[in-house]
Design a protein around this motif. Structure first.
Motif, PDB file in Angstrom:
ATOM      1  N   GLY A 161       0.826  -1.198   0.000  1.00 12.46           N
ATOM      2  CA  GLY A 161       0.000   0.000   0.000  1.00 12.46           C
ATOM      3  C   GLY A 161       0.866   1.256   0.000  1.00 12.46           C
ATOM      4  O   GLY A 161       2.009   1.233   0.463  1.00 12.46           O
ATOM      5  N   THR A 162       0.309   2.372  -0.488  1.00 15.58           N
ATOM      6  CA  THR A 162       1.083   3.617  -0.540  1.00 15.58           C
ATOM      7  C   THR A 162       1.334   4.138   0.871  1.00 15.58           C
ATOM      8  O   THR A 162       0.411   4.204   1.679  1.00 15.58           O
ATOM      9  N   PRO A 163       2.585   4.516   1.166  1.00 18.51           N
ATOM     10  CA  PRO A 163       2.880   5.101   2.484  1.00 18.51           C
ATOM     11  C   PRO A 163       2.278   6.503   2.615  1.00 18.51           C
ATOM     12  O   PRO A 163       1.752   7.057   1.652  1.00 18.51           O
ATOM     13  N   THR A 164       2.404   7.073   3.820  1.00 20.42           N
ATOM     14  CA  THR A 164       1.871   8.429   4.019  1.00 20.42           C
ATOM     15  C   THR A 164       2.587   9.108   5.180  1.00 20.42           C
ATOM     16  O   THR A 164       3.558   8.586   5.716  1.00 20.42           O
ATOM     17  N   PHE A 165       2.094  10.301   5.521  1.00 20.71           N
ATOM     18  CA  PHE A 165       2.577  11.026   6.703  1.00 20.71           C
ATOM     19  C   PHE A 165       2.485  10.095   7.918  1.00 20.71           C
ATOM     20  O   PHE A 165       1.438   9.513   8.169  1.00 20.71           O
ATOM     21  N   ASN A 166       3.549   9.995   8.679  1.00 16.99           N
ATOM     22  CA  ASN A 166       3.483   9.313   9.970  1.00 16.99           C
ATOM     23  C   ASN A 166       4.321  10.135  10.934  1.00 16.99           C
ATOM     24  O   ASN A 166       5.480  10.418  10.676  1.00 16.99           O
ATOM     25  N   ARG A 167       3.725  10.532  12.016  1.00 16.21           N
ATOM     26  CA  ARG A 167       4.274  11.458  13.028  1.00 16.21           C
ATOM     27  C   ARG A 167       5.766  11.793  12.827  1.00 16.21           C
ATOM     28  O   ARG A 167       6.627  10.954  13.041  1.00 16.21           O
ATOM     29  N   GLY A 168       6.011  13.020  12.412  1.00 17.24           N
ATOM     30  CA  GLY A 168       7.374  13.418  12.082  1.00 17.24           C
ATOM     31  C   GLY A 168       7.849  12.745  10.809  1.00 17.24           C
ATOM     32  O   GLY A 168       8.941  12.164  10.773  1.00 17.24           O
ATOM     33  N   PRO A 169       7.033  12.799   9.739  1.00 18.69           N
ATOM     34  CA  PRO A 169       7.436  12.101   8.506  1.00 18.69           C
ATOM     35  C   PRO A 169       8.768  12.677   8.024  1.00 18.69           C
ATOM     36  O   PRO A 169       8.873  13.876   7.834  1.00 18.69           O
ATOM     37  N   GLY A 170       9.748  11.829   7.832  1.00 23.11           N
ATOM     38  CA  GLY A 170      11.068  12.321   7.460  1.00 23.11           C
ATOM     39  C   GLY A 170      11.965  12.505   8.667  1.00 23.11           C
ATOM     40  O   GLY A 170      12.922  11.762   8.866  1.00 23.11           O
ATOM     41  N   GLU A 171      11.609  13.440   9.535  1.00 23.53           N
ATOM     42  CA  GLU A 171      12.492  13.753  10.668  1.00 23.53           C
ATOM     43  C   GLU A 171      12.565  12.605  11.678  1.00 23.53           C
ATOM     44  O   GLU A 171      13.606  12.393  12.295  1.00 23.53           O
ATOM     45  N   SER A 172      11.472  11.871  11.883  1.00 22.29           N
ATOM     46  CA  SER A 172      11.523  10.788  12.882  1.00 22.29           C
ATOM     47  C   SER A 172      12.437   9.658  12.424  1.00 22.29           C
ATOM     48  O   SER A 172      13.211   9.116  13.209  1.00 22.29           O
ATOM     49  N   SER A 173      12.360   9.307  11.138  1.00 21.17           N
ATOM     50  CA  SER A 173      13.252   8.272  10.615  1.00 21.17           C
ATOM     51  C   SER A 173      14.646   8.860  10.337  1.00 21.17           C
ATOM     52  O   SER A 173      15.661   8.223  10.605  1.00 21.17           O
ATOM     53  N   GLY A 174      14.675  10.083   9.804  1.00 21.83           N
ATOM     54  CA  GLY A 174      15.958  10.691   9.415  1.00 21.83           C
ATOM     55  C   GLY A 174      16.855  10.988  10.591  1.00 21.83           C
ATOM     56  O   GLY A 174      18.075  10.836  10.505  1.00 21.83           O
ATOM     57  N   THR A 175      16.284  11.415  11.728  1.00 25.52           N
ATOM     58  CA  THR A 175      17.135  11.660  12.900  1.00 25.52           C
ATOM     59  C   THR A 175      17.684  10.357  13.457  1.00 25.52           C
ATOM     60  O   THR A 175      18.724  10.374  14.116  1.00 25.52           O
ATOM     61  N   PHE A 176      17.019   9.234  13.183  1.00 23.51           N
ATOM     62  CA  PHE A 176      17.616   7.966  13.626  1.00 23.51           C
ATOM     63  C   PHE A 176      18.948   7.756  12.903  1.00 23.51           C
ATOM     64  O   PHE A 176      19.964   7.441  13.523  1.00 23.51           O
ATOM     65  N   GLY A 177      18.954   7.962  11.593  1.00 21.88           N
ATOM     66  CA  GLY A 177      20.190   7.796  10.837  1.00 21.88           C
ATOM     67  C   GLY A 177      21.240   8.829  11.227  1.00 21.88           C
ATOM     68  O   GLY A 177      22.351   8.487  11.656  1.00 21.88           O
ATOM     69  N   LEU A 178      20.872  10.101  11.105  1.00 23.76           N
ATOM     70  CA  LEU A 178      21.858  11.163  11.322  1.00 23.76           C
ATOM     71  C   LEU A 178      22.385  11.167  12.752  1.00 23.76           C
ATOM     72  O   LEU A 178      23.606  11.223  12.975  1.00 23.76           O
ATOM     73  N   GLU A 179      21.488  11.107  13.733  1.00 26.24           N
ATOM     74  CA  GLU A 179      21.927  11.245  15.120  1.00 26.24           C
ATOM     75  C   GLU A 179      22.605   9.978  15.652  1.00 26.24           C
ATOM     76  O   GLU A 179      23.355  10.043  16.626  1.00 26.24           O
ATOM     77  N   SER A 180      22.356   8.846  15.009  1.00 27.79           N
ATOM     78  CA  SER A 180      23.162   7.654  15.325  1.00 27.79           C
ATOM     79  C   SER A 180      24.567   7.820  14.781  1.00 27.79           C
ATOM     80  O   SER A 180      25.561   7.503  15.447  1.00 27.79           O
ATOM     81  N   ALA A 181      24.667   8.318  13.541  1.00 30.24           N
ATOM     82  CA  ALA A 181      25.988   8.482  12.914  1.00 30.24           C
ATOM     83  C   ALA A 181      26.827   9.508  13.672  1.00 30.24           C
ATOM     84  O   ALA A 181      28.036   9.325  13.857  1.00 30.24           O
ATOM     85  N   ILE A 182      26.205  10.584  14.129  1.00 27.15           N
ATOM     86  CA  ILE A 182      26.940  11.594  14.912  1.00 27.15           C
ATOM     87  C   ILE A 182      27.451  10.961  16.208  1.00 27.15           C
ATOM     88  O   ILE A 182      28.569  11.229  16.664  1.00 27.15           O
ATOM     89  N   ASP A 183      26.645  10.097  16.808  1.00 30.00           N
ATOM     90  CA  ASP A 183      27.064   9.408  18.031  1.00 30.00           C
ATOM     91  C   ASP A 183      28.254   8.475  17.745  1.00 30.00           C
ATOM     92  O   ASP A 183      29.212   8.421  18.519  1.00 30.00           O
TER      93      ASP A 183
END
Lengths: 164, 714
Positions: B340-362
């Motif tokens: 099915g087509t995905p959609t907005f999910n609480r913090g679309p982009g930032e919620s998943s993206g901060t997992f990547g970026l802020e893990s890498a910074i750590d």
């Protein structure tokens, strides 16, 4: 006794005793207590979240104990005492648990709230330990997706401590 | 009034069961629709035998591609991204994901419709579906259109390759987030009622005007033929931002049987047909000098979409603006899957993206031997590094400081596996939270009625965010009257036009319109010779006007500030975890979040919203993933027993600090929105704490026992 109607399935006579009112109904035997309340009696305060007994939104009291109305056939509740969220307040005076949920902001969207409150009121008479961790455990059959759990625990503890 | 921690004004309705959600309106002659779903992920329907269903007791109709009315443009006339979706409206026999609607059965009762729906016999021409993101990764294509109609799909500043060459240390890693399904507690539900050629939809939605316009276009109606009512929605999180197939199917079914039809999706039906957060595969390269100065960040994000509509999880946006690195490149690519087509999910982009970026910074902080907060401060962006624009306001430094203080970050001993409590390893981790401050045009009306009460109206939404409460506060404040003289109405497309309640922008959009309407009414009351705060004088002017109410309307829209300032909310989130090294059991004992998001209108509802956002983030970190059968694309864990979300016992202490922040630029109320920032950063903070506790770096959400046990075998 059973009835037949051309467009309908077999019906069974059920007498539901809801919030002190005696309510005779002729129901399809497949109707759950939850759907009897919501679709046949207009008591929509009890919520359907999953219809599988997995979320707790449909919690009501049957003979004073909390049960999942989506897993209870209406026919099997015939003649037994049912309390729903609509039957908790005394006229305009809220049940202390309802007031505590407002005071401690124990909800957001409100959809799980009826079930949470019915569970919380039942918990008062259950052998649940005194601590916050005990309350969390005893309230873990009721999912809140908005994440109001800390407020729910605070509300339950406030009522319990007010009592004690 | 503004800034007061008052109780929710809709609280009494919600705790007594008297708040009316969309499936609960009492409607005469109501019938029940049940959607039948495909059992394959790709192919066509060869034959469908509906005779047993049609003859079952109580059945009014079975609607399939064979007898459904033909809609304008094959049912696609309303498609208007991002909220106006490509739907499945029984216009053809193609199947594009498992669980796609293929028929609607309408009967006198829910039980009859449910039973009859099980009687359909369907034969398919089945084709091989693509449902595995990792297998399909080589087919990823760059996304070239604007994300959400606003943001460039890629970015480039400086020279990333040169920056990486200049680095003393480079972290290169791939982080993944799974398919996540919102699972609001209230199932999606719609009641469709036709009166002649007028359609009323009682719908669980975040966007009454959007549903109205979309359904009108899709069915070939004028806008004024459709009304949408939604007084209370039982949780949304983005999933109810669009009209999905069942909404239009309810309208089609009601016209077909000549009676009102109610369709309530089952919990299982909420996996696939109403969106979710797509998979992301995020490749990050982050380089720094020995002193911690960032030289380059490169983030390549592949996210999944369906085969029939593009949806981009914008996980690169925060990477462009969070750190003052001179060389930054980001790209978004898409993989098409038979889901099915995905959609907005609480913090679309930032919620998943901060997992990547802020893990890498750590990871970089560990490699450099620099404290994670210190590393972030050394690369603190004092202006938006991507645009060069000044921030409208930014208090991230204070968030790091105040959060660290409250969390007692200083007790953390730096080495992994260095903190213990009995048999448990203890870990402390942190991450940055951020979400843009958005705003859209909105309008409102305010009316003084004969009894001296004031009615304020705007077609916005209440799904737990406290809209009834804070809008009443805004209006009462502008009018200079007590809260109990104001009643706020929302959730009806007959009220003044308002945008989607999503993107943390309800208060920033609707709030200024409500404020302006209230101010306009205040002036009209004064001009009529009354004092708004004096009820008697208000009643007199209405009586003098022969009972005619006094009204004012107002519109409010963003101005040029977006061209002059970069506008974002920021925060710092800290997690303390306990890991049992023998069992791999992980518990998050404590979370502290410190946020600066402009003015706080109601600290009580605001705090709850932040706690809820953090718990949504904990859910991403620990539990959520939608499992797909690799053979046939079937959603395997499509219920609340197998799709895990936190229960009360999963949630430890959560402590939220809301910092004072004055922002004179962002909008007239100085608010930045709270709906989504709480979720951002949380998964990274937990994963970073897990590394500190156990020495195991988990780069694939959710963090599970098997990953912790496998990692500890090193």
């Amino acid at each position: 006794m059973t009835h037949m109607r051309s467009t309908s399935s077999v019906l069974v006579d059920v007498e539901l005793l809801v919030n002190g009112r005696r309510l005779p109904l002729a129901l399809d035997p497949r109707v759950t207590l939850l759907d009897a309340l919501r679709e046949h009696l207009g008591l929509t305060g009890t919520k359907k979240g999953c219809d599988h007994g997995q979320c707790g939104a449909c919690t009501v009291h049957l003979d004073g104990r909390r049960i999942l109305s989506c897993l209870t056939l209406a026919a099997s509740a015939s003649g037994r005492e049912i309390t729903t969220i609509e039957g908790l307040a005394d006229g305009d005076r809220l049940h202390p648990m309802q007031q505590a949920f407002i005071d401690h902001d124990g909800f957001q969207c409100g959809y799980c709230t009826s079930g949470q409150i019915m569970s919380a009121v039942a918990l008062l008479d259950e052998p649940c330990g005194p601590g916050e961790a005990d309350v969390r455990e005893c309230m873990s059959g009721n999912i809140c997706r908005c994440g109001a759990y800390p407020g729910i625990v605070a509300a339950v503890q406030a009522v319990r401590q007010g009592r004690g | 009034m503004i800034g007061a921690a008052i109780d929710r004004l809709d609280g009494r309705q919600k705790v007594t069961g008297r708040a009316t959600y969309s499936a609960e309106w009492p409607i005469e002659r109501l019938s029940y629709g049940v959607i039948v779903q495909s059992a394959i992920a790709k192919g066509t329907i060869a034959a469908m035998d509906v005779s047993a269903a049609e003859q079952a007791p109580g059945v009014l109709a079975v609607i399939t591609a064979g007898n459904a009315p033909k809609l304008p443009q094959g049912g696609q006339a309303g498609v208007n991204p991002p909220a106006g979706r490509a739907l499945t409206l029984l216009q053809d026999t193609r199947v594009r994901y498992n669980g796609e609607p293929i028929a609607v059965v309408i009967a006198e009762s829910f039980e009859q419709a449910t039973h009859a729906a099980s009687l359909l016999r369907v034969n398919y021409h089945e084709e091989q579906p693509a449902v595995d993101i990792m297998q399909a990764l080589p087919t990823a294509e760059p996304y070239t259109k604007k994300i959400l109609g606003q943001f460039e799909p890629f970015s480039r500043r400086g020279d990333v390759d040169a920056g990486l060459r200049d680095a003393a240390v480079v972290v290169e890693a791939t982080y993944t987030t799974p398919l996540e399904t919102h699972n609001a507690m209230e199932p999606h539900s719609t009641i469709a009622v036709w009166e002649r050629d007028q359609l009323t939809l009682y719908d669980a939605t975040q966007y009454v005007y959007g549903v109205k316009r979309f359904v009108a276009k899709t069915l070939g109606l004028r806008d004024d033929q459709v009304r949408v009512v939604s007084k209370f929605t039982g949780g949304a999180f983005g999933s109810k931002g669009s009209a999905w197939s069942h909404v239009v199917l309810a309208a089609m079914a009601a016209r077909h049987v000549g009676r009102p039809v109610k369709i309530v999706l089952s919990r299982r039906q909420m996996f696939g047909p109403v969106g979710g957060r797509p998979y992301t595969v995020q490749r990050l390269r982050v380089g720094a000098r020995h002193d911690g100065t960032l030289t380059a960040i490169d983030q390549d994000v592949v996210s999944s979409t369906s085969t029939f509509e593009d949806w981009v999880e914008s996980s690169t946006l925060q990477t462009r603006m969070l750190y003052a690195a001179p060389n930054v490149a980001t790209a978004q690519r898409l993989v098409r899957l038979n889901l099915g087509t995905p959609t907005f999910n609480r913090g679309p982009g930032e919620s998943s993206g901060t997992f990547g970026l802020e893990s890498a910074i750590d990871e970089l902080a560990w490699r450099l031997g620099v404290d994670p907060i210190e590393l972030r401060l050394r690369n603190y962006a004092s202006v938006d590094p991507e645009t060069g624009l000044p921030w409208s306001s930014k208090s991230l430094r204070e968030c790091y400081e105040r959060g660290a203080e409250r969390f007692e970050w200083s007790r953390r001993t730096p080495a992994p596996r260095s903190m213990r409590d009995g048999d448990h390893l203890i870990g402390l981790g942190m991450a940055t939270a951020t979400y843009p401050a958005k705003r859209m045009p909105a309008s409102a009306a305010a009316t003084l009625t004969a009894d001296g009460a004031i009615l304020v109206e705007a077609a916005t939404h209440e799904f737990g965010t406290g809209t009834y409460t804070v809008m009443t506060q805004i209006a009462a404040d502008a009018l200079g009257v007590p809260i109990d003289r104001v009643r706020f109405e929302l959730g009806d497309s007959n009220l003044p036009d308002n945008p989607i309640s999503a993107g943390s922008m309800t208060v920033s959009s609707t709030g200024p319109a409500v404020h302006a309407a209230a101010v306009a009414l205040r002036e009209r009351i004064r001009q009529a010779g009354a004092d708004p705060s004096d009820v008697e004088s208000c009643r007199r002017i209405i009586a003098a006007a022969a009972g005619a109410p006094l009204s004012a309307t107002a519109a409010a829209a963003p101005g040029a500030e977006k061209a002059r300032y970069s506008m974002h909310a920021f925060g710092a989130v800290f997690a303390e975890v306990r890991v049992d090294p023998e069992l791999g059991e992980l518990r998050v004992a404590r979370v502290v979040g410190a946020y600066a998001a402009g003015r706080i209108l109601n600290p009580k509802t605001a705090r709850s919203q932040m706690i809820g956002g953090i718990i949504y983030g904990l859910s991403m970190a620990l539990f959520e993933h939608t499992a797909i059968d690799p053979r046939n694309g079937r959603y395997l864990n499509a219920d609340l027993s197998e799709y895990l979300v936190p229960v009360n016992a999963d949630v430890g202490d959560i402590d939220v600090l809301l910092l004072d922040e004055t922002d004179e630029h962002v909008n007239p109320l100085g608010v930045k929105g709270l709906g989504e920032i709480g979720t951002t950063g949380v998964a990274a903070a937990v994963a970073n704490a897990v590394y500190h506790a156990s020495g195991v770096r988990v780069r694939d959400l959710p963090i599970t026992i098997d990953q912790l046990l496998a990692g500890s075998d090193r």
